[in-house]
Each structure stands twice: as C-alpha cells, then as structure tokens.
Write a protein that holds these residues in place. Structure first.
Motif, PDB file in Angstrom:
ATOM      1  N   ASN A 197       0.860  -1.192   0.000  1.00 55.16           N
ATOM      2  CA  ASN A 197       0.000   0.000   0.000  1.00 55.16           C
ATOM      3  C   ASN A 197       0.889   1.232   0.000  1.00 55.16           C
ATOM      4  N   ASN A 198       0.345   2.353  -0.449  1.00 60.05           N
ATOM      5  CA  ASN A 198       1.047   3.620  -0.277  1.00 60.05           C
ATOM      6  C   ASN A 198       0.465   4.332   0.933  1.00 60.05           C
ATOM      7  N   CYS A 199       1.340   4.746   1.857  1.00 57.15           N
ATOM      8  CA  CYS A 199       0.886   5.433   3.071  1.00 57.15           C
ATOM      9  C   CYS A 199       0.224   6.755   2.679  1.00 57.15           C
ATOM     10  N   LEU A 200      -0.974   6.998   3.229  1.00 56.05           N
ATOM     11  CA  LEU A 200      -1.716   8.218   2.871  1.00 56.05           C
ATOM     12  C   LEU A 200      -1.074   9.470   3.459  1.00 56.05           C
ATOM     13  N   LEU A 201      -0.183   9.308   4.429  1.00 59.71           N
ATOM     14  CA  LEU A 201       0.418  10.491   5.037  1.00 59.71           C
ATOM     15  C   LEU A 201       1.800  10.811   4.484  1.00 59.71           C
ATOM     16  N   CYS A 202       2.659   9.791   4.291  1.00 60.74           N
ATOM     17  CA  CYS A 202       4.023  10.090   3.841  1.00 60.74           C
ATOM     18  C   CYS A 202       4.296   9.602   2.414  1.00 60.74           C
ATOM     19  N   GLY A 203       3.376   8.798   1.874  1.00 65.68           N
ATOM     20  CA  GLY A 203       3.527   8.339   0.489  1.00 65.68           C
ATOM     21  C   GLY A 203       4.420   7.116   0.312  1.00 65.68           C
ATOM     22  N   GLN A 204       5.109   6.684   1.400  1.00 66.32           N
ATOM     23  CA  GLN A 204       5.990   5.506   1.305  1.00 66.32           C
ATOM     24  C   GLN A 204       5.162   4.235   1.090  1.00 66.32           C
ATOM     25  N   LEU A 245      -4.271 -12.531  12.479  1.00 69.47           N
ATOM     26  CA  LEU A 245      -4.972 -13.810  12.312  1.00 69.47           C
ATOM     27  C   LEU A 245      -6.477 -13.605  12.381  1.00 69.47           C
ATOM     28  N   LEU A 246      -6.862 -12.689  13.256  1.00 71.67           N
ATOM     29  CA  LEU A 246      -8.273 -12.387  13.421  1.00 71.67           C
ATOM     30  C   LEU A 246      -8.882 -11.944  12.091  1.00 71.67           C
ATOM     31  N   GLN A 247      -8.115 -11.117  11.366  1.00 74.28           N
ATOM     32  CA  GLN A 247      -8.617 -10.627  10.073  1.00 74.28           C
ATOM     33  C   GLN A 247      -8.666 -11.749   9.042  1.00 74.28           C
ATOM     34  N   VAL A 248      -7.645 -12.644   9.086  1.00 74.19           N
ATOM     35  CA  VAL A 248      -7.598 -13.743   8.124  1.00 74.19           C
ATOM     36  C   VAL A 248      -8.837 -14.629   8.256  1.00 74.19           C
ATOM     37  N   PHE A 249      -9.228 -14.914   9.537  1.00 72.56           N
ATOM     38  CA  PHE A 249     -10.349 -15.823   9.754  1.00 72.56           C
ATOM     39  C   PHE A 249     -11.690 -15.114   9.928  1.00 72.56           C
ATOM     40  N   SER A 250     -11.659 -13.792   9.818  1.00 71.59           N
ATOM     41  CA  SER A 250     -12.888 -13.040  10.026  1.00 71.59           C
ATOM     42  C   SER A 250     -13.764 -13.085   8.783  1.00 71.59           C
ATOM     43  N   TRP A 251     -15.073 -13.205   9.017  1.00 72.64           N
ATOM     44  CA  TRP A 251     -16.010 -13.153   7.895  1.00 72.64           C
ATOM     45  C   TRP A 251     -16.147 -11.736   7.381  1.00 72.64           C
ATOM     46  N   LYS A 252     -15.938 -10.802   8.319  1.00 77.24           N
ATOM     47  CA  LYS A 252     -16.063  -9.405   7.922  1.00 77.24           C
ATOM     48  C   LYS A 252     -14.857  -8.996   7.092  1.00 77.24           C
ATOM     49  N   LYS A 253     -15.086  -8.087   6.192  1.00 78.24           N
ATOM     50  CA  LYS A 253     -14.002  -7.580   5.365  1.00 78.24           C
ATOM     51  C   LYS A 253     -13.043  -6.783   6.265  1.00 78.24           C
ATOM     52  N   ALA A 254     -11.775  -7.120   6.182  1.00 76.38           N
ATOM     53  CA  ALA A 254     -10.794  -6.399   6.989  1.00 76.38           C
ATOM     54  C   ALA A 254     -10.682  -4.964   6.488  1.00 76.38           C
ATOM     55  N   ARG A 255     -10.511  -4.042   7.400  1.00 77.22           N
ATOM     56  CA  ARG A 255     -10.332  -2.648   6.982  1.00 77.22           C
ATOM     57  C   ARG A 255      -8.950  -2.497   6.381  1.00 77.22           C
ATOM     58  N   MET A 256      -8.865  -1.747   5.319  1.00 78.69           N
ATOM     59  CA  MET A 256      -7.592  -1.514   4.660  1.00 78.69           C
ATOM     60  C   MET A 256      -6.704  -0.630   5.535  1.00 78.69           C
ATOM     61  N   GLN A 257      -5.508  -1.106   5.780  1.00 80.44           N
ATOM     62  CA  GLN A 257      -4.571  -0.276   6.541  1.00 80.44           C
ATOM     63  C   GLN A 257      -4.044   0.806   5.605  1.00 80.44           C
ATOM     64  N   CYS A 258      -4.132   2.067   6.007  1.00 86.71           N
ATOM     65  CA  CYS A 258      -3.792   3.127   5.055  1.00 86.71           C
ATOM     66  C   CYS A 258      -2.614   3.988   5.485  1.00 86.71           C
ATOM     67  N   CYS A 311       4.302   6.433  10.489  1.00 90.10           N
ATOM     68  CA  CYS A 311       3.297   7.489  10.654  1.00 90.10           C
ATOM     69  C   CYS A 311       2.370   7.168  11.822  1.00 90.10           C
ATOM     70  N   LEU A 312       1.986   5.905  11.951  1.00 86.70           N
ATOM     71  CA  LEU A 312       1.100   5.506  13.043  1.00 86.70           C
ATOM     72  C   LEU A 312       1.728   5.829  14.401  1.00 86.70           C
ATOM     73  N   ALA A 341     -10.016   8.348   5.846  1.00 85.15           N
ATOM     74  CA  ALA A 341      -9.638   6.944   6.029  1.00 85.15           C
ATOM     75  C   ALA A 341      -8.589   6.795   7.139  1.00 85.15           C
ATOM     76  N   VAL A 342      -7.713   7.785   7.268  1.00 85.35           N
ATOM     77  CA  VAL A 342      -6.702   7.748   8.337  1.00 85.35           C
ATOM     78  C   VAL A 342      -7.403   7.874   9.693  1.00 85.35           C
ATOM     79  N   LEU A 343      -8.336   8.812   9.780  1.00 86.72           N
ATOM     80  CA  LEU A 343      -9.063   9.013  11.036  1.00 86.72           C
ATOM     81  C   LEU A 343      -9.898   7.779  11.383  1.00 86.72           C
ATOM     82  N   GLN A 344     -10.460   7.153  10.367  1.00 87.17           N
ATOM     83  CA  GLN A 344     -11.224   5.907  10.594  1.00 87.17           C
ATOM     84  C   GLN A 344     -10.313   4.816  11.136  1.00 87.17           C
ATOM     85  N   GLU A 345      -9.123   4.705  10.532  1.00 94.56           N
ATOM     86  CA  GLU A 345      -8.180   3.671  10.965  1.00 94.56           C
ATOM     87  C   GLU A 345      -7.791   3.866  12.435  1.00 94.56           C
TER      88      GLU A 345
END
Ligand SMILES: [Zn+2]
Ligand SMILES: [Zn+2]
Length: 228
Positions: free
Chosen positions: A2-9, A17-30, A35-36, A104-108
């Motif tokens: 992914n490209n970081c929304l704040l620094c562009g790297q 693992l929770l995301q891998v086995f989750s039925w829900k769509k994992a939120r995209m890390q942005c 930066c985090l 999206a950053v604020l959501q994350e």
C-alpha cells in the motif's frame, strides 16, 4: 503493498490472524507504522469524566468548570489520542484544505475503540453550512458514516465561527448554536453516543447534549472523539 496516505511511502499492511479468519471484510490499513507511531495514545492517569490526561487521578480543570454549570450531570466522554503535532497537521489537511481522502486515516485510528462502545443511536456533531459549502462534505459524518449507522438529527442553526480558530476563552463563551432538526426518532431512554473529532474544552459537545436533552429529557447521552 500500500502507499501510506500520510508520507507516500510503500508499506506492507500487517494482517492479523483475526482478520484472516474473520467473515467481515478487513479494513484496509492506510498508514505506515512510522506514521502511526506519531499518534500518541492518551496515557494514565486520565480524567474520570472526559478521558483527558492528568498528573494524578481525579477530575480535570475543564470538567471542574463544567461541574459549576451542570453539577453532577457531567458528560461521560471517550477519547483515544492526545492532540499533538501529528494530529494538528492531519486535521489541518483534512478540515482546512478539505482533503476527503484523509477520513480513512481518522477511521483507521478510531474504528476498533468505537466498536467497543454500544449505543442505540450515534449522533454526529454537525458542520456549519458555510463549512459544508466550502468543503462539499461534512467532516464528522465522513469519518463515522462508514463505521456506525448515523442518526443526523442535530443541526447547526447559527454560524458562530469555527471553534478551531478560537482561543480557550472564546470557545467557552460561544453561544448555543445547535438544534434538533426532526423528531422522527424518539431518543428518550435510549443510549446516544455523540460523535466529534476533537474534544478541546468540551463546549461543543455540551451544547450538542443540551440541544438533545431539550427534546429528549430522558436520553442517556455520552460522547466520543478521536482526540482529547
Ligand atoms: Zn507513512
Ligand atoms: Zn475532564
């Protein structure tokens, strides 16, 4: 990658693992880990009412001010991060320059904590129409609308200027500007979570609560912001 929304790297998003086995769509890390790390979580001891950082356990000066006005009926507030330079820069780009992508950053930064607070209605603090026209989106609803079902019943009746451009005293003497725009929902006896981006003095959220309480006296109201 992914490209970081704040620094562009470019960065490789971490997948739990929770995301891998989750039925829900994992939120995209942005944003990348660098930066985090610039966003600092509020540390203990914290004010028992508004979650602000303190040097010792108790109630902060802001909440002592509200105690003089509201007595024991203080607004229970939830917040996650300290308002620091990283947040200042993020909010300037998001609000002043109207960079919609940054929601999206604020959501994350807040979606996990927000999920832990159960409410019957999630009510966003509204933007003034002047600001809405300038940016073409409501900054608060744009953050939270993808995360929880919103009940947009508050309206900003008069434009009393942006809180972000005022000093502390000016914020505190800002007159009430919120009203309830429709009464389709009966919020009495329901649990309401008011949503805002930043809690500075609490003035905005106390006004938002006052407006709701005037229509729905038995609503149980708490509030949430990403920063304190
Ligand atoms: Zn980055
Ligand atoms: Zn406090």
């Amino acid at each position: 990658m992914n490209n970081c929304l704040l620094c562009g790297q470019q960065f490789v998003p971490a997948v739990s693992l929770l995301q891998v086995f989750s039925w829900k769509k994992a939120r995209m890390q942005c944003i990348c880990t660098n930066c985090l790390a610039k966003f600092q979580r509020l540390k203990s001891p914290r004010c028992s009412t508004c979650a602000g950082e303190l040097s010792q356990n108790g109630v902060c000066l802001d909440c002592q001010f509200w105690q003089r006005i509201y007595g024991p009926k203080l607004l229970q507030h939830h917040a996650i991060f300290r308002y620091n330079d990283a947040f200042h820069d993020l909010m300037v780009n998001y609000k002043r320059y109207g960079d919609y992508v940054l929601r999206a950053v604020l959501q994350e930064l807040c979606y996990q904590e927000l999920q832990l607070i159960a409410a019957d209605y999630y009510v966003p603090v509204p933007t003034s129409s002047a600001h809405f026209n300038k940016r073409q989106f409501d900054t608060i609803s744009a953050i939270y609308g993808d995360l929880v079902p919103l009940t947009e019943i508050l309206v900003k009746k008069v434009d009393s200027g942006a809180q972000g451009e005022k000093n502390r005293r000016e914020r505190l003497i800002t007159p009430q500007s919120f009203g309830v725009k429709n009464k389709i929902h009966n919020l009495n006896r329901k649990k309401i979570l008011l949503l805002d981006d930043i809690y500075t003095t609490g003035r905005t959220l106390y006004h938002a609560r006052d407006a709701l309480v005037a229509e729905f006296p038995t609503a149980k109201i708490e509030s949430f912001s990403i920063c304190r």
